[in-house]
Design a protein around this motif. Sequence first.
Motif, short mmCIF file in Angstrom:
data_model
loop_
_atom_site.label_atom_id
_atom_site.label_comp_id
_atom_site.label_asym_id
_atom_site.label_seq_id
_atom_site.Cartn_x
_atom_site.Cartn_y
_atom_site.Cartn_z
N UNK A 253 0.82 -1.21 0.00
CA UNK A 253 0.00 0.00 0.00
C UNK A 253 0.86 1.26 0.00
N UNK A 254 2.03 1.22 0.66
CA UNK A 254 2.96 2.33 0.55
C UNK A 254 3.39 2.52 -0.90
N UNK A 255 3.68 1.41 -1.58
CA UNK A 255 4.11 1.48 -2.98
C UNK A 255 3.06 2.15 -3.85
N UNK A 256 1.81 1.74 -3.69
CA UNK A 256 0.72 2.32 -4.47
C UNK A 256 0.56 3.81 -4.15
N UNK A 257 0.70 4.16 -2.88
CA UNK A 257 0.60 5.57 -2.50
C UNK A 257 1.69 6.41 -3.13
N UNK A 258 2.91 5.88 -3.17
CA UNK A 258 4.02 6.59 -3.79
C UNK A 258 3.78 6.76 -5.29
N UNK A 307 -7.15 -5.38 -1.73
CA UNK A 307 -6.07 -6.09 -2.42
C UNK A 307 -5.39 -7.03 -1.43
N UNK A 308 -5.37 -8.32 -1.76
CA UNK A 308 -4.82 -9.33 -0.85
C UNK A 308 -3.73 -10.13 -1.54
N UNK A 309 -2.67 -10.48 -0.82
CA UNK A 309 -1.63 -11.34 -1.42
C UNK A 309 -2.23 -12.67 -1.85
N UNK A 334 0.08 -6.02 -10.82
CA UNK A 334 -1.31 -6.50 -10.76
C UNK A 334 -2.15 -5.63 -9.83
N UNK A 335 -1.57 -5.23 -8.72
CA UNK A 335 -2.30 -4.38 -7.78
C UNK A 335 -2.63 -3.04 -8.43
N UNK A 336 -1.67 -2.46 -9.11
CA UNK A 336 -1.90 -1.18 -9.78
C UNK A 336 -2.97 -1.31 -10.86
N UNK A 337 -2.90 -2.37 -11.65
CA UNK A 337 -3.89 -2.59 -12.70
C UNK A 337 -5.30 -2.71 -12.12
N UNK A 338 -5.42 -3.41 -10.99
CA UNK A 338 -6.73 -3.60 -10.37
C UNK A 338 -7.31 -2.27 -9.91
N UNK A 339 -6.48 -1.43 -9.30
CA UNK A 339 -6.95 -0.13 -8.82
C UNK A 339 -7.34 0.76 -10.01
N UNK A 340 -6.53 0.74 -11.05
CA UNK A 340 -6.83 1.57 -12.23
C UNK A 340 -8.12 1.12 -12.90
N UNK A 341 -8.37 -0.18 -12.95
CA UNK A 341 -9.62 -0.66 -13.55
C UNK A 341 -10.81 -0.20 -12.72
N UNK A 350 -14.27 -9.42 -13.17
CA UNK A 350 -13.35 -10.35 -13.81
C UNK A 350 -11.97 -10.37 -13.20
N UNK A 351 -11.73 -9.52 -12.21
CA UNK A 351 -10.42 -9.52 -11.56
C UNK A 351 -10.20 -10.81 -10.77
N UNK A 352 -8.94 -11.21 -10.63
CA UNK A 352 -8.61 -12.46 -9.95
C UNK A 352 -9.11 -12.43 -8.51
N UNK A 353 -9.74 -13.52 -8.11
CA UNK A 353 -10.30 -13.62 -6.75
C UNK A 353 -9.85 -14.91 -6.10
N UNK A 354 -9.87 -14.94 -4.78
CA UNK A 354 -9.57 -16.15 -4.04
C UNK A 354 -10.79 -17.06 -4.07
N UNK A 355 -10.60 -18.31 -4.43
CA UNK A 355 -11.71 -19.26 -4.48
C UNK A 355 -11.36 -20.47 -3.62
#
Length: 357
Positions: A253-258, A307-309, A334-341, A350-355
């Motif tokens: 989350x620090x990375x995304x904030x930066x 966003x979860x590992x 992947x995290x950045x792409x998900x937030x941008x979408x 359609x984003x990857x989910x835990x199943x």
Amino acid sequence: MVSLRPRRRGKKVSLMMVSGVAALGLGLAAGTLPVPYVVEKPGPTFNTLGESHGAPVISVTGRETYPAAGNLDLTTVYVDGGPNGPVSIFGAFAAWLDPSRSVYPQELIYPVGTTREQAEEQSSVAMTTSQENAVASALNELDIPFSQELQAAGLSNGSPSEGKIEQGDVFRSINGKPITALSVIQDELAAGKGAPVTVVLDRGGQPVTQTISPMDNGEGRYILGVMLKYKFTFPLDVKISLDKVGGPSAGMMFSLGIIDKLTPGDLTGGRHVAGTGEITPDGKVGPIGGIAQKMQGARSAGATLFLAPAANCDDVTGHIPDGLQVVKVENLAEARDAVELAASGQDTSGLAACTSN
């Protein structure tokens, strides 16, 4: 005439009452006795794009920055027990009945004998490392060049590098291959399957060459027995101001904030996003603890996307709060792409989910 004076209670009744009171007292006393368990419960969230105690959580100097709206929340967990103070039988039992809390044997969270001071120091070091890794991964994601070196921070017990590698040594090459990342060392050790390796070090500005025979760590992986840390030289300064929060789990989350601070526009599009995960300098997202509590805390704070590992998926399934979409990610891209979408207003189903398996 009927007497109104109360009858005298028999000795047997009095003894029963005394015994009952004593048993109740013993039961209450036993309930307050400490037990060797740790309780995790949801902690507060912090918006990496916002402020904490009047100061920006993330501030950047030395490069143009841009205002950012929305939320990129890092999540936390309160931990009771172990070096943080004892948990009583009543406390552990109440936590078992509370679906927002988790109870673990103390030794699964803290090594036996860990003191409060040691736990706080380890947490502080992990937080500092996560912040440095966050800057590195964000700059890598944005193709902003910087330099990095691997430095020896110490040796493990029984290390095969004893007497050959010293604290502060900088790794230059292994078997002739330049060391640009930790993965170079790991790959070379794995390929050699225990064969001696030649390592070139920089010690106080002088080259030192050592031949070291790796040891098996007991799990089929060969190691040099050296604790390593990255030494970075960045083209800008990033300051992260956050009191009383430790550990490595805020890295992603620090990375995304930066990234949001260094790029025009709003990464979130005004959405309320939260998440957790360790980060490596090359952007890999690693697993963390307490994710069920972190999802609860995120939803309570208003987040709708989490966003979860990917490595935490087993702990995610079955614990997702209503109204929260959880996206599994393996790396920062992947995290950045998900937030941008999500920011674009497009369908995120359609984003990857835990199943569950």
